[in-house]
Design an enzyme around this catalytic site. Structure first.
Site, PDB file in Angstrom:
ATOM      1  N   GLY A  46      13.546   5.592 -56.699  1.00  0.00           N
ATOM      2  CA  GLY A  46      13.146   4.185 -56.741  1.00  0.00           C
ATOM      3  C   GLY A  46      14.061   3.298 -55.918  1.00  0.00           C
ATOM      4  O   GLY A  46      13.605   2.416 -55.186  1.00  0.00           O
ATOM      5  N   CYS A  47      15.364   3.529 -56.025  1.00  0.00           N
ATOM      6  CA  CYS A  47      16.331   2.707 -55.300  1.00  0.00           C
ATOM      7  C   CYS A  47      16.236   2.946 -53.794  1.00  0.00           C
ATOM      8  O   CYS A  47      16.408   2.016 -53.001  1.00  0.00           O
ATOM      9  CB  CYS A  47      17.739   2.966 -55.823  1.00  0.00           C
ATOM     10  SG  CYS A  47      17.928   2.469 -57.555  1.00  0.00           S
ATOM     11  N   THR A  48      15.946   4.179 -53.418  1.00  0.00           N
ATOM     12  CA  THR A  48      15.770   4.484 -51.997  1.00  0.00           C
ATOM     13  C   THR A  48      14.533   3.770 -51.464  1.00  0.00           C
ATOM     14  O   THR A  48      14.573   3.158 -50.390  1.00  0.00           O
ATOM     15  CB  THR A  48      15.665   6.002 -51.778  1.00  0.00           C
ATOM     16  OG1 THR A  48      16.896   6.601 -52.212  1.00  0.00           O
ATOM     17  CG2 THR A  48      15.403   6.346 -50.321  1.00  0.00           C
TER      18      THR A  48
END
Length: 157
Positions: free
Chosen positions: A46-48
Site C-alpha cells: 500500500g505504501c509503495t
C-alpha cells in the site's frame, strides 16, 4: 490518541532527516503549499502504491504550486532503499520516534484482525504557504488517494 489538526490551525513545525540523511524542516517550505503525507512502512504494497502515485503526480502537483513530503517511522537507511527502489523524486522523512506523527494526529489506536495496537494512521495534511493547515485528511486509503486529493484541492478541472 493525538488530537487531529483542523483547517486554519498552525501546522506543527518539525525537523527530520530525509532519505539522504539531510535535515528537513517544515519551515523550509514556508511560502509554498506543502503536502505532508504520513504512511506506515516503506516497501509495503500500500505504501509503495501511494508513494508511486505521488511520484507520478509530482510534476503536475508542483506545477500547481505544491511540494510533497512523505513521513514514516522507518529508519533513514530503509527510506534510502525505498527511494532508490521506487525512484522517488521527492523527500521522504524518518520519524522513528513518531513524535511528528503524534503532533499531527497521525499516530493512534488501530485495529487489525481483531488486534488493537498503537500505530501510524495513514494521513495527509496540506499546509498553506503561511504554515497553516489547509486540508487535513485522516484514515485515507493508499489506492486512489492522490487522485482524491487532487479532486479535493480542485486541481483537476
Amino acid at each position: 490518541m493525538a488530537e487531529r489538526l483542523i483547517p486554519g490551525g498552525v501546522a506543527p513545525d518539525f525537523t527530520l532527516q530525509d532519505q539522504d540523511g539531510n535535515d528537513v524542516s517544515l519551515s523550509d517550505f514556508r511560502g509554498r503549499k506543502t503536502i505532508v503525507y504520513f504512511y506506515p512502512a516503506a516497501s509495503t504494497p500500500g505504501c509503495t502504491k501511494e508513494a508511486c502515485d505521488f511520484r507520478d503526480s509530482l510534476a503536475s502537483l508542483q506545477a500547481s504550486g505544491y511540494e510533497v513530503v512523505g513521513v514514516s517511522p522507518d529508519s533513514v537507511k530503509a527510506l534510502a532503499k525505498f527511494a532508490a527502489e521506487e525512484q522517488l523524486t521527492f523527500r521522504i522523512l524518518s520519524d522513528a520516534d513518531h513524535s511528528v506523527a503524534e503532533a499531527y494526529g497521525a499516530w493512534g489506536e488501530k485495529k487489525n484482525y481483531g488486534r488493537t495496537y498503537m500505530g501510524l494512521i495513514r494521513s495527509t495534511i496540506v499546509v498553506d504557504p503561511d504554515g497553516k493547515v489547509h486540508l487535513p485528511q485522516y484514515n485515507v486509503r493508499a489506492t486512489g488517494h492522490v487522485a482524491k486529493l487532487r479532486r479535493d484541492l480542485k486541481l483537476d478541472k
